[in-house]
Structure formats: C-alpha cells, structure tokens
Design a protein around this motif. Structure first.
Motif, PDB file in Angstrom:
ATOM      1  N   GLY A   7       0.828  -1.208   0.000  1.00 18.64           N
ATOM      2  CA  GLY A   7       0.000   0.000   0.000  1.00 18.64           C
ATOM      3  C   GLY A   7       0.860   1.255   0.000  1.00 18.64           C
ATOM      4  N   ALA A  10      -0.374   7.108   2.756  1.00 26.39           N
ATOM      5  CA  ALA A  10       0.249   7.861   3.847  1.00 26.39           C
ATOM      6  C   ALA A  10       1.041   6.943   4.774  1.00 26.39           C
ATOM      7  CB  ALA A  10      -0.842   8.583   4.635  1.00 26.39           C
ATOM      8  N   ALA A  11       0.399   5.894   5.270  1.00 24.80           N
ATOM      9  CA  ALA A  11       1.062   5.020   6.244  1.00 24.80           C
ATOM     10  C   ALA A  11       2.227   4.268   5.601  1.00 24.80           C
ATOM     11  CB  ALA A  11       0.049   4.036   6.833  1.00 24.80           C
ATOM     12  N   GLU A  32       2.125  -0.847  -4.709  1.00 26.11           N
ATOM     13  CA  GLU A  32       0.915  -0.010  -4.818  1.00 26.11           C
ATOM     14  C   GLU A  32       0.109  -0.481  -6.027  1.00 26.11           C
ATOM     15  OE1 GLU A  32      -0.910   2.442  -3.240  1.00 26.11           O
ATOM     16  OE2 GLU A  32      -2.176   2.071  -4.986  1.00 26.11           O
ATOM     17  N   LYS A  33      -1.165  -0.774  -5.801  1.00 26.03           N
ATOM     18  CA  LYS A  33      -1.954  -1.315  -6.923  1.00 26.03           C
ATOM     19  C   LYS A  33      -2.350  -0.253  -7.943  1.00 26.03           C
ATOM     20  CE  LYS A  33      -6.516  -1.440  -4.713  1.00 26.03           C
ATOM     21  NZ  LYS A  33      -7.525  -2.343  -4.164  1.00 26.03           N
ATOM     22  N   GLY A  45      -8.109  16.901   2.807  1.00 34.10           N
ATOM     23  CA  GLY A  45      -8.364  18.292   3.218  1.00 34.10           C
ATOM     24  C   GLY A  45      -8.702  19.187   2.045  1.00 34.10           C
ATOM     25  N   ASN A  50      -5.002  18.303   5.610  1.00 36.46           N
ATOM     26  CA  ASN A  50      -5.047  18.583   7.063  1.00 36.46           C
ATOM     27  C   ASN A  50      -4.305  17.423   7.733  1.00 36.46           C
ATOM     28  OD1 ASN A  50      -7.876  18.521   9.395  1.00 36.46           O
ATOM     29  ND2 ASN A  50      -5.752  19.131   9.691  1.00 36.46           N
ATOM     30  N   VAL A 134      -0.920  -6.536  -4.683  1.00 39.26           N
ATOM     31  CA  VAL A 134      -0.577  -7.792  -4.001  1.00 39.26           C
ATOM     32  C   VAL A 134      -1.865  -8.604  -3.928  1.00 39.26           C
ATOM     33  CG1 VAL A 134       0.202  -8.798  -1.831  1.00 39.26           C
ATOM     34  CG2 VAL A 134       1.292  -6.709  -2.712  1.00 39.26           C
ATOM     35  N   TYR A 345     -14.981   9.780   3.548  1.00 39.94           N
ATOM     36  CA  TYR A 345     -13.615  10.109   3.935  1.00 39.94           C
ATOM     37  C   TYR A 345     -12.859   8.914   4.498  1.00 39.94           C
ATOM     38  CZ  TYR A 345     -14.861  14.964   3.283  1.00 39.94           C
ATOM     39  OH  TYR A 345     -15.259  16.157   2.742  1.00 39.94           O
ATOM     40  N   GLU A 374      -5.279   3.108   8.010  1.00 38.47           N
ATOM     41  CA  GLU A 374      -6.725   2.907   7.992  1.00 38.47           C
ATOM     42  C   GLU A 374      -7.136   1.440   7.797  1.00 38.47           C
ATOM     43  OE1 GLU A 374      -8.654   5.999   5.546  1.00 38.47           O
ATOM     44  OE2 GLU A 374     -10.351   4.609   5.486  1.00 38.47           O
ATOM     45  N   GLY A 384      -7.813  16.018  10.865  1.00 37.26           N
ATOM     46  CA  GLY A 384      -6.411  15.606  10.790  1.00 37.26           C
ATOM     47  C   GLY A 384      -6.124  14.338  11.583  1.00 37.26           C
ATOM     48  N   LEU A 387      -5.036  11.046   9.341  1.00 34.81           N
ATOM     49  CA  LEU A 387      -3.631  11.032   8.908  1.00 34.81           C
ATOM     50  C   LEU A 387      -2.700  10.877  10.113  1.00 34.81           C
ATOM     51  CD1 LEU A 387      -3.726  13.579   5.963  1.00 34.81           C
ATOM     52  CD2 LEU A 387      -3.168  11.138   5.833  1.00 34.81           C
TER      53      LEU A 387
HETATM   54  C1  LIG Z   1     -11.471  12.942   0.089  1.00 32.34           C
HETATM   55  C2  LIG Z   1     -10.693  12.611   1.359  1.00 32.34           C
HETATM   56  C3  LIG Z   1     -10.196  13.631   2.137  1.00 32.34           C
HETATM   57  C4  LIG Z   1      -9.502  13.336   3.323  1.00 32.34           C
HETATM   58  N1  LIG Z   1      -8.978  14.360   4.047  1.00 32.34           N
HETATM   59  C5  LIG Z   1      -8.288  14.083   5.181  1.00 32.34           C
HETATM   60  C6  LIG Z   1      -7.648  15.107   5.930  1.00 32.34           C
HETATM   61  O1  LIG Z   1      -7.617  16.274   5.514  1.00 32.34           O
HETATM   62  N2  LIG Z   1      -7.034  14.770   7.100  1.00 32.34           N
HETATM   63  C7  LIG Z   1      -6.986  13.488   7.558  1.00 32.34           C
HETATM   64  O2  LIG Z   1      -6.417  13.244   8.619  1.00 32.34           O
HETATM   65  N3  LIG Z   1      -7.535  12.486   6.841  1.00 32.34           N
HETATM   66  C8  LIG Z   1      -8.174  12.749   5.677  1.00 32.34           C
HETATM   67  N4  LIG Z   1      -8.708  11.722   4.950  1.00 32.34           N
HETATM   68  C9  LIG Z   1      -8.489  10.349   5.402  1.00 32.34           C
HETATM   69  C10 LIG Z   1      -7.039   9.959   5.117  1.00 32.34           C
HETATM   70  O3  LIG Z   1      -6.698  10.387   3.802  1.00 32.34           O
HETATM   71  C11 LIG Z   1      -6.861   8.458   5.259  1.00 32.34           C
HETATM   72  O4  LIG Z   1      -7.305   8.038   6.508  1.00 32.34           O
HETATM   73  C12 LIG Z   1      -5.391   8.106   5.071  1.00 32.34           C
HETATM   74  O5  LIG Z   1      -4.956   8.487   3.774  1.00 32.34           O
HETATM   75  C13 LIG Z   1      -5.181   6.620   5.273  1.00 32.34           C
HETATM   76  O6  LIG Z   1      -3.855   6.331   4.958  1.00 32.34           O
HETATM   77  P1  LIG Z   1      -3.454   4.831   4.645  1.00 32.34           P
HETATM   78  O7  LIG Z   1      -2.026   4.892   4.195  1.00 32.34           O
HETATM   79  O8  LIG Z   1      -3.803   3.958   5.773  1.00 32.34           O
HETATM   80  O9  LIG Z   1      -4.383   4.391   3.434  1.00 32.34           O
HETATM   81  P2  LIG Z   1      -4.455   4.990   1.946  1.00 32.34           P
HETATM   82  O10 LIG Z   1      -4.026   6.394   1.929  1.00 32.34           O
HETATM   83  O11 LIG Z   1      -5.831   4.643   1.484  1.00 32.34           O
HETATM   84  O12 LIG Z   1      -3.381   4.141   1.150  1.00 32.34           O
HETATM   85  C14 LIG Z   1      -3.530   2.768   0.931  1.00 32.34           C
HETATM   86  C15 LIG Z   1      -2.951   2.419  -0.416  1.00 32.34           C
HETATM   87  O13 LIG Z   1      -2.929   1.001  -0.538  1.00 32.34           O
HETATM   88  C16 LIG Z   1      -3.255   0.660  -1.880  1.00 32.34           C
HETATM   89  N5  LIG Z   1      -3.694  -0.741  -1.900  1.00 32.34           N
HETATM   90  C17 LIG Z   1      -4.878  -1.242  -1.468  1.00 32.34           C
HETATM   91  N6  LIG Z   1      -4.907  -2.584  -1.629  1.00 32.34           N
HETATM   92  C18 LIG Z   1      -3.710  -2.935  -2.184  1.00 32.34           C
HETATM   93  C19 LIG Z   1      -3.153  -4.175  -2.605  1.00 32.34           C
HETATM   94  N7  LIG Z   1      -3.807  -5.331  -2.430  1.00 32.34           N
HETATM   95  N8  LIG Z   1      -1.919  -4.165  -3.157  1.00 32.34           N
HETATM   96  C20 LIG Z   1      -1.223  -3.000  -3.308  1.00 32.34           C
HETATM   97  N9  LIG Z   1      -1.722  -1.786  -2.941  1.00 32.34           N
HETATM   98  C21 LIG Z   1      -2.945  -1.766  -2.372  1.00 32.34           C
HETATM   99  C22 LIG Z   1      -4.325   1.678  -2.228  1.00 32.34           C
HETATM  100  O14 LIG Z   1      -4.443   1.809  -3.634  1.00 32.34           O
HETATM  101  C23 LIG Z   1      -3.813   2.941  -1.557  1.00 32.34           C
HETATM  102  O15 LIG Z   1      -3.016   3.726  -2.409  1.00 32.34           O
HETATM  103  C24 LIG Z   1      -9.346  11.990   3.737  1.00 32.34           C
HETATM  104  C25 LIG Z   1      -9.855  10.965   2.935  1.00 32.34           C
HETATM  105  C26 LIG Z   1     -10.507  11.268   1.748  1.00 32.34           C
HETATM  106  C27 LIG Z   1     -11.005  10.140   0.894  1.00 32.34           C
END
Ligand SMILES: Cc1cc2nc3c(=O)[nH]c(=O)nc-3n(C[C@H](O)[C@H](O)[C@H](O)COP(=O)(O)OP(=O)(O)OC[C@H]3O[C@@H](n4cnc5c(N)ncnc54)[C@H](O)[C@@H]3O)c2cc1C
Length: 405
Positions: A7, A10-11, A32-33, A45, A50, A134, A345, A374, A384, A387
């Motif tokens: 993935g 962010a994380a 990354e898929k 944000g 944010n 994956v 979101y 997430e 925020g 994130l």
């Molecule tokens: C429109 C919008 C606005 C937001 N604004 C805010 C904000 O301002 N502040 C805030 O705190 N939070 C915000 N959020 C929430 C925040 O963006 C998410 O909680 C955060 O990005 C989660 O990070 P993550 O790395 O866990 O997951 P993601 O950012 O979702 O990244 C996961 C990645 O894994 C990839 N993936 C999934 N399955 C597979 C697989 N099997 N193989 C390979 N890759 C895979 C996905 O394509 C994705 O790119 C917002 C969300 C949205 C949708």
C-alpha cells in the motif's frame, strides 16, 4: 533484511521512511496497486492536506477516535501529534494552524507532502512499485510470500498499509493470514434529505446545532452546513462517524432531530421568544431572528411553524408559539440516504485491533507481520486525526518491535 510494504499511501510511505532510518541496510519495497502513489493524501483536506490536529494532549487526541480510541495512547505516546509537527517541520514542511486547530502545510497544498515522501524514499533507495497489486500473502516458517500478478516474492517482514474500503472483497487478499476483519462501513459522510424548503437554504451555515438521531443515543454538536443535497459540516460528519454501524444497518434512512441553537431547555426558548414578542410587538417576526440564527433559517422555521414572516410579533398565537419552539429545539428531518455527492472520507472497520499489539503494531497471529493506518479497525473524526493515525501507527510499525528485543 527484506521488508514489503503493501500500500503506497500515507502510512506506507511514512513507514518506509522510518524503516530506512532505523535499518539502513534493509531492502524495502512499496507495492501499490494504483498507477499513482499517495492518491488519498493528494485529495485530503480538499487538496490542502489537514495532516494533523493541534490537540491539547494525547488524551484529548484519543477522544477523536470513536471506536476504542484509548487504545491509541500506546501508539501516540511513541509518536504523537507534536512529534508529527516536529517531523514535518524538520523535513522542511512549514505549517499553519487554523481556528479549529487543524494543521495544514503552509503551502496549503497536499503536493508538498507528496513531493517530500517521494523525494525521501527515492533518495534512500526504497523500491517503489506502482500498478502492482498484491493478490495474497502467505505466512511461511521464516518470512512471508507475496503473490503478485506474474511473480511471487519472499520477504522477512511485511507491513500492511492498504487503507480501508466498505467492501469485504477489499480485504480478501489477507485471508491466508487468518486475521479477523471487522465489517467495514463508511464513516464521515453527509446526509441527503427530503425537505426541499430546507435544501433551498444551501450555503447557510449554522454555528451551534445539536444533531440527534431519533430513537438512539447518537448525537453531535457543532457547525452544520445546508447543501443542495441536504446537511453537511463538522457536526453532521461527526454524527455519521459515531453512528456509522447503526446507520449502515438502517440503510441510511432515519429521522434526525435538530436543536438549531444547541442544547437548550425548551422552556428557556419559550421564555426568550415570549420576551421578544413582548419587546418587539410591532416588528415583523421575520426581521427579528432568535439569538444569532441565520435569517434564512429563521424564515424557514417560521414557515414550518405556519407563521407568516411578515406578520407582527403581537399577532403570534399560542399554537404558533408552541410549534416554533418545537421546531427550534426539535426540528424533525427525514434523512433519505448517505450522500453520494461527496466521497466518504474513511471507513469504520478493518483488521480487528484485538489481534494487533498496539505497543508494536505487530500481528498477534504472525510474528513479523505489521499493520498501520486505515486498514486497522481505527477511524477518527475530521480534523487531521486519520492522517495522524497513519503517521503514528506507521512510525511504531517501522521499529519492527525492536523495543521488545
Ligand atoms: C477525500 C478525502 C479527504 C480526506 N482528508 C483528510 C484530511 O484532511 N485529514 C486526515 O487526517 N484524513 C483525511 N482523509 C483520510 C485519510 O486520507 C486516510 O485516513 C489516510 O490516507 C489513510 O492512509 P493509509 O495509508 O492507511 O491508506 P491509503 O491512503 O488509502 O493508502 C492505501 C494504499 O494502498 C493501496 N492498496 C490497497 N490494496 C492494495 C493491494 N492489495 N496491493 C497493493 N496496494 C494496495 C491503495 O491503492 C492505496 O493507495 C481523507 C480521505 C478522503 C477520501
């Protein structure tokens, strides 16, 4: 040492950067898929990102995660919102804090964060594979096998950072790892309503509304925005988060009760309106809104109470008065659906937190397997917090349990 990060959000990126700091020689790959990395960060944000919240303390921060947020204390005590502010600042990201204590890059552009992450991972030699889903992960005796579309690859450690989706199939690539997935449902969405008169007030923002879901204990107080589809704004998003599972069970059809001037006693409102009607006997009711209710909303409430806004206060009947008090304090609104006009979101649900050690973010089922962001059954309100959860859980996962050794 080979480490796979599944993935590229962010994380995933934050984990990769911290891993490289902790384990210089590790071979790290982000899978990354999608064809692009960090797509959610990009739109976060409203494109301004944010990226954390300037909360007063870790305890305060934890209160913004409605499902078992106190568990995050173990994580935030290792990497808090203050640590995140310092981290970004030390990496050249100046920030601004708005009146709600939400923190944004000073550039007001999420690309600042994306550019930083891409630069740091490329400089440190992290392998970045986009368009590479994956398909499955198998736990071996001494590591993990990742199944890709056209090959299999072996790793010593795996960090799962795939985010969340309200779709059970999304998590199926984890099925061989025997982790419990708590049903994922949307959280943080706005409400579609039937009342055309209320929708016609689109653009109106009301400062301090107590929103309750009828026949439940779910409530949230704060700013409400009227939109062309219904109701949105911080209080509505918070309510959708608190009641995420309940609303999903109701198929998003339910009755809302709005107390338009916050949590106040009906008798008090009655007294206030009676006082206005006595003091302003000769004035038009429509020109004398209660407290600081927006004038357009006041006129809506008057019409709903069968009161002509052009009538004088002296003409107000007892029946109209009672109806007006009821509409100000307990305005009943039918919600028809979860709004489709905005993206949801976050998701509530995901990998069960009971099976993850929050001191290390390591799986309790398989040693060497970690989760961050997430994908976990952790979600926060807007501001925020989501994130921040991604940064903190990724930071802890990137220690690879070295605190235990
Ligand atoms: C429109 C919008 C606005 C937001 N604004 C805010 C904000 O301002 N502040 C805030 O705190 N939070 C915000 N959020 C929430 C925040 O963006 C998410 O909680 C955060 O990005 C989660 O990070 P993550 O790395 O866990 O997951 P993601 O950012 O979702 O990244 C996961 C990645 O894994 C990839 N993936 C999934 N399955 C597979 C697989 N099997 N193989 C390979 N890759 C895979 C996905 O394509 C994705 O790119 C917002 C969300 C949205 C949708």
């Amino acid at each position: 040492m080979k480490i796979a990060i599944i993935g590229g959000g962010a994380a995933g990126f934050f984990a990769a950067i911290e891993l490289k700091k902790n384990y210089h020689d590790a071979e790290i790959t982000i899978f990354e898929k999608k064809s692009k990395f960090l797509t959610k960060v990009k739109v976060s944000g409203g494109g301004r990102c944010n990226f954390t919240h300037n909360s007063a303390s870790i305890s305060e921060l934890c209160k913004n995660y409605p499902r078992d947020g106190s568990r995050l204390k173990k994580v935030f005590s290792q990497f808090s919102h203050i640590d995140a502010l310092k981290w970004f600042e030390n990496n050249g990201v100046d920030y601004v804090i708005d009146e709600e204590d939400c923190v944004f890059p000073a550039s007001q552009n999420s690309q600042t964060i994306i550019d930083l992450f891409l630069k740091k991972t490329k400089q440190s030699g992290v392998e970045l594979l986009s368009s590479t889903p994956v398909l499955a992960v198998n736990a071996l005796e001494d590591g993990f096998e990742l199944i890709l579309e056209d090959e299999k690859r072996l790793f010593d450690y795996v960090i799962v950072t795939v985010g969340g989706k309200a779709d059970a199939k999304f998590y199926s690539f984890l099925q061989n790892l025997n982790h419990t997935i708590v049903r994922a449902v949307p959280a943080l969405f706005s409400f579609e309503i039937a009342d055309a008169n209320l929708k016609s007030l689109m653009g109106v923002s009301v400062e301090n509304v107590l929103c309750r879901i009828k026949q439940t204990k779910f409530s949230a107080q704060g700013i409400v925005l009227v939109t062309h589809w219904g109701l949105s704004g911080p209080a509505i998003l918070k309510l959708s988060s608190l009641a995420a599972n309940y609303l999903n069970e109701q198929l998003y059809k339910f009755e809302l009760s709005m107390a338009w001037i916050g949590q106040v006693n009906e008798n008090l409102i009655m007294e206030k309106i009676v006082q206005i009607s006595e003091n302003e006997r000769l004035k038009n009711i429509g020109n004398t809104p209660l407290e600081n209710l927006p004038e357009r909303l006041w006129i809506y409430l008057l019409k709903k109470s069968n009161i002509d806004p052009n009538a004088k206060w002296m003409s107000l009947s007892k029946r109209q008065l009672n109806l007006l008090v009821s509409n100000v304090c307990d305005d009943k609104i039918d919600v028809l659906a979860r709004s489709r006009t905005t993206q949801e979101y976050v998701c509530a649900g995901g990998v069960s937190i009971a099976e993850v050690d929050f001191l290390t973010m390591e799986s309790k089922v398989h040693k060497g397997l970690y989760f961050a962001g997430e994908v976990l059954d952790v979600d926060g309100f807007t501001g925020g917090y989501n994130l921040q959860n991604a940064w903190s859980t990724a930071y802890v996962a990137a220690q690879l349990s070295k605190k235990e050794e």
